[in-house]
Design a protein around this motif. Structure first.
Motif, PDB file in Angstrom:
ATOM      1  N   THR A 242      41.873  47.226  44.856  1.00 34.01           N
ATOM      2  CA  THR A 242      43.317  46.997  44.916  1.00 34.01           C
ATOM      3  C   THR A 242      44.043  47.817  43.859  1.00 34.01           C
ATOM      4  O   THR A 242      45.232  48.119  44.006  1.00 34.01           O
ATOM      5  N   LEU A 243      43.336  48.226  42.774  1.00 33.59           N
ATOM      6  CA  LEU A 243      43.943  49.035  41.733  1.00 33.59           C
ATOM      7  C   LEU A 243      44.124  50.492  42.146  1.00 33.59           C
ATOM      8  O   LEU A 243      44.757  51.259  41.424  1.00 33.59           O
ATOM      9  N   GLN A 244      43.576  50.882  43.286  1.00 31.31           N
ATOM     10  CA  GLN A 244      43.772  52.248  43.758  1.00 31.31           C
ATOM     11  C   GLN A 244      45.179  52.458  44.305  1.00 31.31           C
ATOM     12  O   GLN A 244      45.696  53.568  44.308  1.00 31.31           O
ATOM     13  N   HIS A 245      45.793  51.385  44.797  1.00 31.82           N
ATOM     14  CA  HIS A 245      47.192  51.451  45.237  1.00 31.82           C
ATOM     15  C   HIS A 245      47.704  50.022  45.342  1.00 31.82           C
ATOM     16  O   HIS A 245      47.298  49.271  46.226  1.00 31.82           O
ATOM     17  N   VAL A 246      48.586  49.656  44.438  1.00 38.59           N
ATOM     18  CA  VAL A 246      49.126  48.302  44.398  1.00 38.59           C
ATOM     19  C   VAL A 246      50.405  48.251  45.218  1.00 38.59           C
ATOM     20  O   VAL A 246      51.332  49.037  44.982  1.00 38.59           O
ATOM     21  N   THR A 247      50.443  47.340  46.180  1.00 36.03           N
ATOM     22  CA  THR A 247      51.603  47.249  47.069  1.00 36.03           C
ATOM     23  C   THR A 247      52.542  46.103  46.701  1.00 36.03           C
ATOM     24  O   THR A 247      53.624  45.999  47.275  1.00 36.03           O
ATOM     25  N   VAL A 248      52.141  45.228  45.780  1.00 37.12           N
ATOM     26  CA  VAL A 248      53.068  44.195  45.305  1.00 37.12           C
ATOM     27  C   VAL A 248      53.960  44.815  44.237  1.00 37.12           C
ATOM     28  O   VAL A 248      53.876  46.013  43.952  1.00 37.12           O
ATOM     29  N   SER A 249      54.816  44.024  43.628  1.00 37.64           N
ATOM     30  CA  SER A 249      55.731  44.549  42.614  1.00 37.64           C
ATOM     31  C   SER A 249      54.953  45.261  41.504  1.00 37.64           C
ATOM     32  O   SER A 249      53.982  44.710  40.965  1.00 37.64           O
ATOM     33  N   PRO A 250      55.357  46.490  41.134  1.00 36.84           N
ATOM     34  CA  PRO A 250      54.623  47.210  40.086  1.00 36.84           C
ATOM     35  C   PRO A 250      54.668  46.524  38.738  1.00 36.84           C
ATOM     36  O   PRO A 250      53.825  46.797  37.877  1.00 36.84           O
ATOM     37  N   SER A 251      55.625  45.628  38.529  1.00 40.99           N
ATOM     38  CA  SER A 251      55.660  44.879  37.276  1.00 40.99           C
ATOM     39  C   SER A 251      54.437  43.973  37.130  1.00 40.99           C
ATOM     40  O   SER A 251      54.142  43.508  36.026  1.00 40.99           O
ATOM     41  N   ARG A 252      53.721  43.739  38.226  1.00 44.47           N
ATOM     42  CA  ARG A 252      52.530  42.884  38.210  1.00 44.47           C
ATOM     43  C   ARG A 252      51.249  43.674  37.939  1.00 44.47           C
ATOM     44  O   ARG A 252      50.178  43.083  37.826  1.00 44.47           O
ATOM     45  N   ILE A 253      51.344  44.990  37.859  1.00 42.79           N
ATOM     46  CA  ILE A 253      50.133  45.804  37.735  1.00 42.79           C
ATOM     47  C   ILE A 253      49.367  45.460  36.461  1.00 42.79           C
ATOM     48  O   ILE A 253      48.130  45.407  36.458  1.00 42.79           O
ATOM     49  N   GLY A 254      50.079  45.219  35.359  1.00 42.34           N
ATOM     50  CA  GLY A 254      49.390  44.878  34.118  1.00 42.34           C
ATOM     51  C   GLY A 254      48.565  43.615  34.269  1.00 42.34           C
ATOM     52  O   GLY A 254      47.395  43.576  33.865  1.00 42.34           O
ATOM     53  N   ALA A 255      49.150  42.568  34.851  1.00 40.40           N
ATOM     54  CA  ALA A 255      48.413  41.319  35.056  1.00 40.40           C
ATOM     55  C   ALA A 255      47.250  41.517  36.014  1.00 40.40           C
ATOM     56  O   ALA A 255      46.167  40.945  35.824  1.00 40.40           O
ATOM     57  N   ILE A 256      47.449  42.335  37.043  1.00 41.55           N
ATOM     58  CA  ILE A 256      46.373  42.602  38.009  1.00 41.55           C
ATOM     59  C   ILE A 256      45.215  43.313  37.327  1.00 41.55           C
ATOM     60  O   ILE A 256      44.041  42.977  37.536  1.00 41.55           O
ATOM     61  N   ALA A 257      45.524  44.314  36.494  1.00 39.61           N
ATOM     62  CA  ALA A 257      44.468  45.043  35.792  1.00 39.61           C
ATOM     63  C   ALA A 257      43.739  44.146  34.805  1.00 39.61           C
ATOM     64  O   ALA A 257      42.506  44.220  34.666  1.00 39.61           O
ATOM     65  N   GLN A 258      44.470  43.286  34.098  1.00 41.81           N
ATOM     66  CA  GLN A 258      43.825  42.361  33.170  1.00 41.81           C
ATOM     67  C   GLN A 258      42.949  41.363  33.909  1.00 41.81           C
ATOM     68  O   GLN A 258      41.855  41.016  33.447  1.00 41.81           O
ATOM     69  N   ALA A 259      43.414  40.904  35.080  1.00 45.36           N
ATOM     70  CA  ALA A 259      42.593  40.005  35.899  1.00 45.36           C
ATOM     71  C   ALA A 259      41.327  40.722  36.369  1.00 45.36           C
ATOM     72  O   ALA A 259      40.236  40.135  36.375  1.00 45.36           O
ATOM     73  N   ALA A 260      41.469  41.997  36.760  1.00 42.85           N
ATOM     74  CA  ALA A 260      40.302  42.768  37.202  1.00 42.85           C
ATOM     75  C   ALA A 260      39.303  42.952  36.058  1.00 42.85           C
ATOM     76  O   ALA A 260      38.083  42.939  36.278  1.00 42.85           O
ATOM     77  N   LEU A 261      39.803  43.113  34.840  1.00 50.39           N
ATOM     78  CA  LEU A 261      38.911  43.230  33.686  1.00 50.39           C
ATOM     79  C   LEU A 261      38.110  41.949  33.491  1.00 50.39           C
ATOM     80  O   LEU A 261      36.902  41.989  33.224  1.00 50.39           O
ATOM     81  N   VAL A 262      38.769  40.793  33.622  1.00 53.12           N
ATOM     82  CA  VAL A 262      38.063  39.506  33.492  1.00 53.12           C
ATOM     83  C   VAL A 262      36.995  39.386  34.584  1.00 53.12           C
ATOM     84  O   VAL A 262      35.866  38.959  34.318  1.00 53.12           O
ATOM     85  N   LEU A 263      37.340  39.770  35.804  1.00 55.72           N
ATOM     86  CA  LEU A 263      36.357  39.739  36.892  1.00 55.72           C
ATOM     87  C   LEU A 263      35.210  40.698  36.621  1.00 55.72           C
ATOM     88  O   LEU A 263      34.039  40.390  36.906  1.00 55.72           O
ATOM     89  N   ASN A 264      35.529  41.862  36.077  1.00 60.89           N
ATOM     90  CA  ASN A 264      34.490  42.850  35.776  1.00 60.89           C
ATOM     91  C   ASN A 264      33.514  42.304  34.743  1.00 60.89           C
ATOM     92  O   ASN A 264      32.288  42.479  34.863  1.00 60.89           O
ATOM     93  N   ASN A 265      34.050  41.659  33.708  1.00 55.42           N
ATOM     94  CA  ASN A 265      33.175  41.070  32.688  1.00 55.42           C
ATOM     95  C   ASN A 265      32.314  39.964  33.287  1.00 55.42           C
ATOM     96  O   ASN A 265      31.126  39.839  32.957  1.00 55.42           O
ATOM     97  N   ALA A 266      32.910  39.153  34.173  1.00 56.62           N
ATOM     98  CA  ALA A 266      32.138  38.094  34.827  1.00 56.62           C
ATOM     99  C   ALA A 266      31.033  38.682  35.701  1.00 56.62           C
ATOM    100  O   ALA A 266      29.925  38.138  35.788  1.00 56.62           O
ATOM    101  N   TRP A 267      31.323  39.796  36.366  1.00 52.05           N
ATOM    102  CA  TRP A 267      30.329  40.474  37.211  1.00 52.05           C
ATOM    103  C   TRP A 267      29.132  40.897  36.367  1.00 52.05           C
ATOM    104  O   TRP A 267      27.981  40.683  36.749  1.00 52.05           O
ATOM    105  N   HIS A 268      29.394  41.520  35.206  1.00 51.45           N
ATOM    106  CA  HIS A 268      28.309  42.007  34.363  1.00 51.45           C
ATOM    107  C   HIS A 268      27.509  40.855  33.742  1.00 51.45           C
ATOM    108  O   HIS A 268      26.288  40.956  33.602  1.00 51.45           O
TER     109      HIS A 268
END
Length: 271
Positions: A242-268
């Motif tokens: 979803t980080l390759q092209h965000v279609t929701v409000s761009p003001s949410r991109i920071g929260a989306i990226a931070q959420a993806a980081l938490v998921l990435n850490n959980a994955w590892h």
């Protein structure tokens, strides 16, 4: 319509991790049991399908048997619950010093988004990146020397230069870390960032062109070490598409990226 069966290619412990966070959030806000259309696990699946495969919210809502409005509400709730657990910059740098890391890597990446209204003082599109030649948001990130992603910033419009975004979100903390023995490596876009941030040398009035042999060797060594950390953002965007092209409000991109980081850490941690 014809139903079909699909598998979500995410480790089940990661789904369970998000489901537990959502269940705890529901208890925190006092959601009555059985009042939601989806339970925490099914909501976690909806959120993770969006992160992993960039599935449209309309399709996610249809598959879950809920309205599109409810689908968006569940999605943003999941994003916020995850983003709240994103690591704090100062805690990350303190942990790096305790672990004896030799350096951290600072870099920026563009997160593509749809065209957004808004102009700069010069009348140009605020969210248009001249460097990337597309509408995007500027995201700063820190990576460890082994290439693992440590921290991501809030979003800045695509017209904002990397150095300006770094000064807003991360450089003051990096200066303090450098004084305690944790330097930062960065590319030429951060030239002039200040003490403790090491960038390649470029020709200018004080450094003649062509560069001397030892200066070129310094640049190659810095580039080779830095490249390991710069892969971190690419891994994040490839795993959470979803980080390759965000279609929701761009003001949410920071929260989306931070959420993806938490998921990435959980994955590892749970693979």
């Amino acid at each position: 319509m014809v139903p079909y069966v699909a598998m979500l290619d995410i480790p089940r412990p990661v789904v369970a991790f998000l489901a537990r966070l959502l269940a705890a959030h529901r208890r925190k806000i006092g959601t009555p049991r059985g009042s939601r259309a989806l339970g925490p696990f099914r909501q976690a699946v909806l959120v993770l399908r969006w992160f992993r495969h960039r599935t449209c919210v309309h399709c996610l809502a249809r598959d879950a048997g809920i309205s599109q409005a409810t689908g968006y509400r569940y999605l943003h709730e999941g994003i916020d619950v995850l983003a709240e657990r994103a690591p704090d910059l100062h805690q990350v740098l303190e942990r790096c010093r305790e672990q004896g890391l030799s350096h951290v890597v600072l870099d920026g990446t563009l997160i593509a988004c749809d065209r957004v209204a808004g102009t700069t003082e010069r009348g140009n599109d605020l969210w248009y990146s001249g460097k990337g030649r597309r509408f995007a948001g500027n995201l700063q990130f820190l990576a460890a020397s082994d290439g693992s992603l440590l921290w991501v910033s809030d979003i800045e419009p695509g017209s904002v230069h990397d150095l300006r975004a770094a000064r807003t979100h991360v450089l003051p903390a990096l200066y303090a870390a450098a004084r305690h023995g944790l330097p930062t490596l960065a590319d030429a876009g951060y030239t002039g960032a200040g003490s403790g941030v090491h960038t390649p040398f470029r020709p200018h009035p004080d450094i003649a062109s062509p560069l001397a042999a030892d200066t070129r060797a310094h640049n190659r060594l810095l580039r080779g070490i830095r490249a390991i950390g710069e892969r971190a953002a690419a891994e994040l965007k490839q795993r959470w598409r979803t980080l390759q092209h965000v279609t929701v409000s761009p003001s949410r991109i920071g929260a989306i990226a931070q959420a993806a980081l938490v998921l990435n850490n959980a994955w590892h941690e749970r693979r």
